[in-house]
Design a protein around this motif. Structure first.
Motif, PDB file in Angstrom:
ATOM      1  N   THR A 220      39.803   0.553 -46.803  1.00 36.10           N
ATOM      2  CA  THR A 220      40.967   1.157 -47.455  1.00 36.10           C
ATOM      3  C   THR A 220      41.530   2.297 -46.613  1.00 36.10           C
ATOM      4  O   THR A 220      42.745   2.415 -46.421  1.00 36.10           O
ATOM      5  CB  THR A 220      40.588   1.674 -48.853  1.00 36.10           C
ATOM      6  OG1 THR A 220      40.138   0.571 -49.652  1.00 36.10           O
ATOM      7  CG2 THR A 220      41.772   2.342 -49.531  1.00 36.10           C
ATOM      8  N   LEU A 221      40.644   3.124 -46.085  1.00 37.03           N
ATOM      9  CA  LEU A 221      41.092   4.268 -45.309  1.00 37.03           C
ATOM     10  C   LEU A 221      41.692   3.847 -43.972  1.00 37.03           C
ATOM     11  O   LEU A 221      42.732   4.373 -43.548  1.00 37.03           O
ATOM     12  CB  LEU A 221      39.935   5.235 -45.070  1.00 37.03           C
ATOM     13  CG  LEU A 221      40.333   6.526 -44.372  1.00 37.03           C
ATOM     14  CD1 LEU A 221      41.247   7.361 -45.255  1.00 37.03           C
ATOM     15  CD2 LEU A 221      39.108   7.325 -43.971  1.00 37.03           C
ATOM     16  N   ALA A 222      41.062   2.889 -43.295  1.00 38.61           N
ATOM     17  CA  ALA A 222      41.585   2.445 -41.995  1.00 38.61           C
ATOM     18  C   ALA A 222      42.982   1.849 -42.160  1.00 38.61           C
ATOM     19  O   ALA A 222      43.873   2.095 -41.335  1.00 38.61           O
ATOM     20  CB  ALA A 222      40.635   1.428 -41.371  1.00 38.61           C
ATOM     21  N   ARG A 223      43.171   1.092 -43.212  1.00 36.70           N
ATOM     22  CA  ARG A 223      44.498   0.519 -43.462  1.00 36.70           C
ATOM     23  C   ARG A 223      45.509   1.601 -43.822  1.00 36.70           C
ATOM     24  O   ARG A 223      46.673   1.557 -43.390  1.00 36.70           O
ATOM     25  CB  ARG A 223      44.406  -0.522 -44.569  1.00 36.70           C
ATOM     26  CG  ARG A 223      43.715  -1.815 -44.150  1.00 36.70           C
ATOM     27  CD  ARG A 223      43.547  -2.748 -45.314  1.00 36.70           C
ATOM     28  NE  ARG A 223      43.058  -4.059 -44.874  1.00 36.70           N
ATOM     29  CZ  ARG A 223      42.577  -4.995 -45.697  1.00 36.70           C
ATOM     30  NH1 ARG A 223      42.534  -4.767 -47.006  1.00 36.70           N
ATOM     31  NH2 ARG A 223      42.162  -6.151 -45.210  1.00 36.70           N
TER      32      ARG A 223
ATOM     33  N   THR B  93      32.950   8.036 -43.625  1.00 41.73           N
ATOM     34  CA  THR B  93      33.260   8.115 -45.050  1.00 41.73           C
ATOM     35  C   THR B  93      31.994   8.427 -45.848  1.00 41.73           C
ATOM     36  O   THR B  93      30.995   7.708 -45.766  1.00 41.73           O
ATOM     37  CB  THR B  93      33.869   6.789 -45.552  1.00 41.73           C
ATOM     38  OG1 THR B  93      33.018   5.702 -45.184  1.00 41.73           O
ATOM     39  CG2 THR B  93      35.235   6.572 -44.938  1.00 41.73           C
ATOM     40  N   ASP B  94      32.047   9.486 -46.629  1.00 44.47           N
ATOM     41  CA  ASP B  94      30.919   9.903 -47.455  1.00 44.47           C
ATOM     42  C   ASP B  94      30.764   8.949 -48.639  1.00 44.47           C
ATOM     43  O   ASP B  94      31.759   8.463 -49.192  1.00 44.47           O
ATOM     44  CB  ASP B  94      31.175  11.332 -47.954  1.00 44.47           C
ATOM     45  CG  ASP B  94      29.935  11.996 -48.495  1.00 44.47           C
ATOM     46  OD1 ASP B  94      28.883  11.321 -48.621  1.00 44.47           O
ATOM     47  OD2 ASP B  94      30.010  13.203 -48.798  1.00 44.47           O
ATOM     48  N   HIS B  95      29.511   8.686 -49.021  1.00 44.89           N
ATOM     49  CA  HIS B  95      29.267   7.837 -50.197  1.00 44.89           C
ATOM     50  C   HIS B  95      29.426   8.618 -51.500  1.00 44.89           C
ATOM     51  O   HIS B  95      29.640   8.030 -52.560  1.00 44.89           O
ATOM     52  CB  HIS B  95      27.850   7.260 -50.141  1.00 44.89           C
ATOM     53  CG  HIS B  95      26.782   8.301 -50.246  1.00 44.89           C
ATOM     54  ND1 HIS B  95      26.411   9.106 -49.196  1.00 44.89           N
ATOM     55  CD2 HIS B  95      26.020   8.702 -51.308  1.00 44.89           C
ATOM     56  CE1 HIS B  95      25.460   9.944 -49.577  1.00 44.89           C
ATOM     57  NE2 HIS B  95      25.203   9.716 -50.856  1.00 44.89           N
TER      58      HIS B  95
ATOM     59  N   GLY C 104      35.563  13.740 -50.764  1.00 46.67           N
ATOM     60  CA  GLY C 104      36.560  14.012 -51.792  1.00 46.67           C
ATOM     61  C   GLY C 104      37.318  12.770 -52.218  1.00 46.67           C
ATOM     62  O   GLY C 104      36.865  11.636 -52.018  1.00 46.67           O
ATOM     63  N   SER C 105      38.499  12.981 -52.790  1.00 44.78           N
ATOM     64  CA  SER C 105      39.331  11.867 -53.248  1.00 44.78           C
ATOM     65  C   SER C 105      39.894  11.100 -52.056  1.00 44.78           C
ATOM     66  O   SER C 105      39.826  11.561 -50.914  1.00 44.78           O
ATOM     67  CB  SER C 105      40.476  12.395 -54.102  1.00 44.78           C
ATOM     68  OG  SER C 105      41.373  13.160 -53.301  1.00 44.78           O
ATOM     69  N   HIS C 106      40.488   9.944 -52.356  1.00 42.33           N
ATOM     70  CA  HIS C 106      41.115   9.164 -51.280  1.00 42.33           C
ATOM     71  C   HIS C 106      42.192   9.994 -50.589  1.00 42.33           C
ATOM     72  O   HIS C 106      42.289   9.981 -49.350  1.00 42.33           O
ATOM     73  CB  HIS C 106      41.721   7.881 -51.841  1.00 42.33           C
ATOM     74  CG  HIS C 106      42.552   7.137 -50.837  1.00 42.33           C
ATOM     75  ND1 HIS C 106      42.008   6.461 -49.766  1.00 42.33           N
ATOM     76  CD2 HIS C 106      43.912   6.998 -50.724  1.00 42.33           C
ATOM     77  CE1 HIS C 106      42.976   5.926 -49.042  1.00 42.33           C
ATOM     78  NE2 HIS C 106      44.142   6.228 -49.604  1.00 42.33           N
TER      79      HIS C 106
ATOM     80  N   GLN D 109      42.389  13.250 -50.319  1.00 41.44           N
ATOM     81  CA  GLN D 109      41.756  14.281 -49.500  1.00 41.44           C
ATOM     82  C   GLN D 109      41.181  13.692 -48.211  1.00 41.44           C
ATOM     83  O   GLN D 109      41.303  14.273 -47.137  1.00 41.44           O
ATOM     84  CB  GLN D 109      40.657  14.981 -50.297  1.00 41.44           C
ATOM     85  CG  GLN D 109      41.178  15.861 -51.424  1.00 41.44           C
ATOM     86  CD  GLN D 109      40.066  16.363 -52.324  1.00 41.44           C
ATOM     87  OE1 GLN D 109      39.114  15.641 -52.642  1.00 41.44           O
ATOM     88  NE2 GLN D 109      40.177  17.625 -52.737  1.00 41.44           N
ATOM     89  N   ARG D 110      40.579  12.526 -48.329  1.00 37.60           N
ATOM     90  CA  ARG D 110      40.005  11.871 -47.152  1.00 37.60           C
ATOM     91  C   ARG D 110      41.103  11.487 -46.155  1.00 37.60           C
ATOM     92  O   ARG D 110      40.951  11.680 -44.943  1.00 37.60           O
ATOM     93  CB  ARG D 110      39.206  10.638 -47.568  1.00 37.60           C
ATOM     94  CG  ARG D 110      37.956  10.968 -48.356  1.00 37.60           C
ATOM     95  CD  ARG D 110      37.264   9.723 -48.906  1.00 37.60           C
ATOM     96  NE  ARG D 110      36.119  10.110 -49.738  1.00 37.60           N
ATOM     97  CZ  ARG D 110      34.900   9.601 -49.627  1.00 37.60           C
ATOM     98  NH1 ARG D 110      34.657   8.665 -48.736  1.00 37.60           N
ATOM     99  NH2 ARG D 110      33.922  10.021 -50.411  1.00 37.60           N
ATOM    100  N   LEU D 111      42.190  10.960 -46.688  1.00 40.40           N
ATOM    101  CA  LEU D 111      43.281  10.552 -45.812  1.00 40.40           C
ATOM    102  C   LEU D 111      43.891  11.769 -45.120  1.00 40.40           C
ATOM    103  O   LEU D 111      44.163  11.736 -43.911  1.00 40.40           O
ATOM    104  CB  LEU D 111      44.337   9.786 -46.603  1.00 40.40           C
ATOM    105  CG  LEU D 111      45.547   9.285 -45.813  1.00 40.40           C
ATOM    106  CD1 LEU D 111      45.112   8.360 -44.672  1.00 40.40           C
ATOM    107  CD2 LEU D 111      46.536   8.561 -46.733  1.00 40.40           C
ATOM    108  N   ASP D 112      44.095  12.849 -45.855  1.00 39.86           N
ATOM    109  CA  ASP D 112      44.666  14.055 -45.259  1.00 39.86           C
ATOM    110  C   ASP D 112      43.755  14.601 -44.161  1.00 39.86           C
ATOM    111  O   ASP D 112      44.229  15.018 -43.087  1.00 39.86           O
ATOM    112  CB  ASP D 112      44.889  15.124 -46.329  1.00 39.86           C
ATOM    113  CG  ASP D 112      46.045  14.787 -47.268  1.00 39.86           C
ATOM    114  OD1 ASP D 112      46.834  13.877 -46.928  1.00 39.86           O
ATOM    115  OD2 ASP D 112      46.148  15.428 -48.334  1.00 39.86           O
ATOM    116  N   THR D 113      42.451  14.623 -44.423  1.00 35.50           N
ATOM    117  CA  THR D 113      41.500  15.106 -43.415  1.00 35.50           C
ATOM    118  C   THR D 113      41.527  14.221 -42.181  1.00 35.50           C
ATOM    119  O   THR D 113      41.493  14.702 -41.042  1.00 35.50           O
ATOM    120  CB  THR D 113      40.078  15.145 -43.997  1.00 35.50           C
ATOM    121  OG1 THR D 113      40.047  16.014 -45.133  1.00 35.50           O
ATOM    122  CG2 THR D 113      39.075  15.638 -42.963  1.00 35.50           C
TER     123      THR D 113
END
Length: 364
Positions: free
Chosen positions: A169-172, A286-288, A328-330, A332-336
């Motif tokens: 999800t994050l890579a996309r 990615t943190d679990h 954190g949230s999706h 937050q992860r994307l922003d980081t």
């Protein structure tokens, strides 16, 4: 009929760009035989072998040779010229009938080869690009670079993590974020996880024999993992040739070393060797924590997620691979992740300057 017998094009090609290729193609059209001499110095960041390989791929009908030339250029010093010519003649001992250049020193170079000088677009009007410009800001010159050069320069970002932690999800999402920036970034590519397709095929093969089989009954062998790592690397390298200056990968050969450990309990030297040959620049872990486990039919390791996250962090740290932990949230992860990738791109390619050149009229 060709105008010249043996032609020569000489340069650093650091890195090769559209202006270089125009020069080579012009010379090739006019010469029965053409030699391209790639000269590299030890201080330069791109290897001589890579530059030769790039030129050979783009110009398969041309003879490409290489030489190490660690002598600074001073076009007004005959002794410096003699030293350079010893390098050039060592690489190209044959008679040269014409020297094709876009450089101001072309007349003297041709004279020393006993050849005719053919200037080609010395004002860089056909392709307004230079090696200096590419080294300073590759992204700004991306459209002037051929596929093998792009593959050699693209910033490769890997998203990795334990099962069901949102890597895909994050890579996309990262890919779409950069595509929306437009311009050269609209070409940004995403490389899917080859290991998942490999796993799907293993389950399908098992069900062809036992229709009621499920994922828990699939077994892996050590020899499976080099195939997964190699398949991932091949897809990554193919995507790197056609995309933007950044490439997003859902796992890589390095991550496969940890998946081998997870399934078989030990290290695969073959996979480790493949990982060592990688050209990745940033890893996003990615943190679990905070992500619920979803069993999609190919997962069974909810209890192993903390261990996997820890192992990824340990091995990334041990190997000195630059990485960022995403929690954190999706959003937050994307922003980081975007901030980390932007920092990577802002830091640039850090290509070393070539040896200094001093241009004067030759004195003898």
């Amino acid at each position: 009929m060709k105008k010249h017998g043996h032609g020569l094009v000489l340069g650093k090609f650091y890195p090769p760009h559209a202006g270089h290729h125009h020069l080579v193609r012009t010379a090739q059209d006019r010469c029965e035989q053409l030699t391209v001499l790639v000269c590299a110095a030890a201080v330069e960041s791109l290897s001589l072998a890579d530059r030769m390989a790039w030129m050979r791929e783009v110009h398969p009908q041309v003879r490409v040779v290489g030489a190490v030339d660690d002598i600074p250029m001073d076009t007004g010093d005959p002794l410096i010229w003699d030293a350079h010519m010893a390098v050039f003649r060592g690489a190209v001992p044959e008679r040269v009938d014409a020297v094709y250049t876009s450089e101001r020193y072309g007349d003297e170079l041709a004279r020393r080869f006993g050849a005719e000088h053919v200037p080609v677009d010395p004002d860089r009007t056909v392709f307004p690009v230079s090696g200096t410009a590419v080294r300073r800001a590759p992204a700004d010159c991306w459209d002037f670079l051929e596929p093998p050069v792009r593959a050699g320069l693209v910033r490769r970002v890997v998203v990795l993590g334990a099962e069901s932690t949102g890597t895909t999800t994050l890579a996309r999402a990262l890919t779409e974020t950069y595509r929306r920036r437009g311009g050269v970034w609209a070409q940004t590519r995403y490389v899917a996880e080859y290991g998942r397709e490999f796993s799907e095929q293993k389950l399908a093969d098992l069900r062809a024999v036992r229709p009621d089989a499920d994922w828990q009954q699939v077994t892996f062998r050590t020899e499976d993992f080099p195939l997964i790592a190699q398949g991932q690397a091949e897809r990554e390298n193919a995507a790197a040739r056609t995309g933007s200056p950044v490439l997003f990968c859902d796992t890589d050969a390095f991550a496969t070393t940890l998946w081998h450990e997870r399934y078989l309990g030990g290290r695969s030297e073959q996979v480790a060797a493949l990982a060592a040959r990688g050209r990745q620049h940033l890893w996003l872990l990615t943190d679990h924590v905070g992500v619920s486990f979803e069993d999609d039919g190919l997962r069974d390791g909810a209890h192993l997620r903390p261990w996997m996250t820890g192992r990824f962090r340990e091995e990334l740290t041990r190997a000195g691979r630059p990485f960022r932990m995403l929690s954190g949230s999706h959003r937050q992860r994307l922003d980081t992740a975007v901030a980390a990738v932007d920092a990577l791109l802002t830091d640039g390619w850090n290509l070393a300057d070539p040896l200094p050149e001093r241009h004067r009229e030759a004195t003898g």
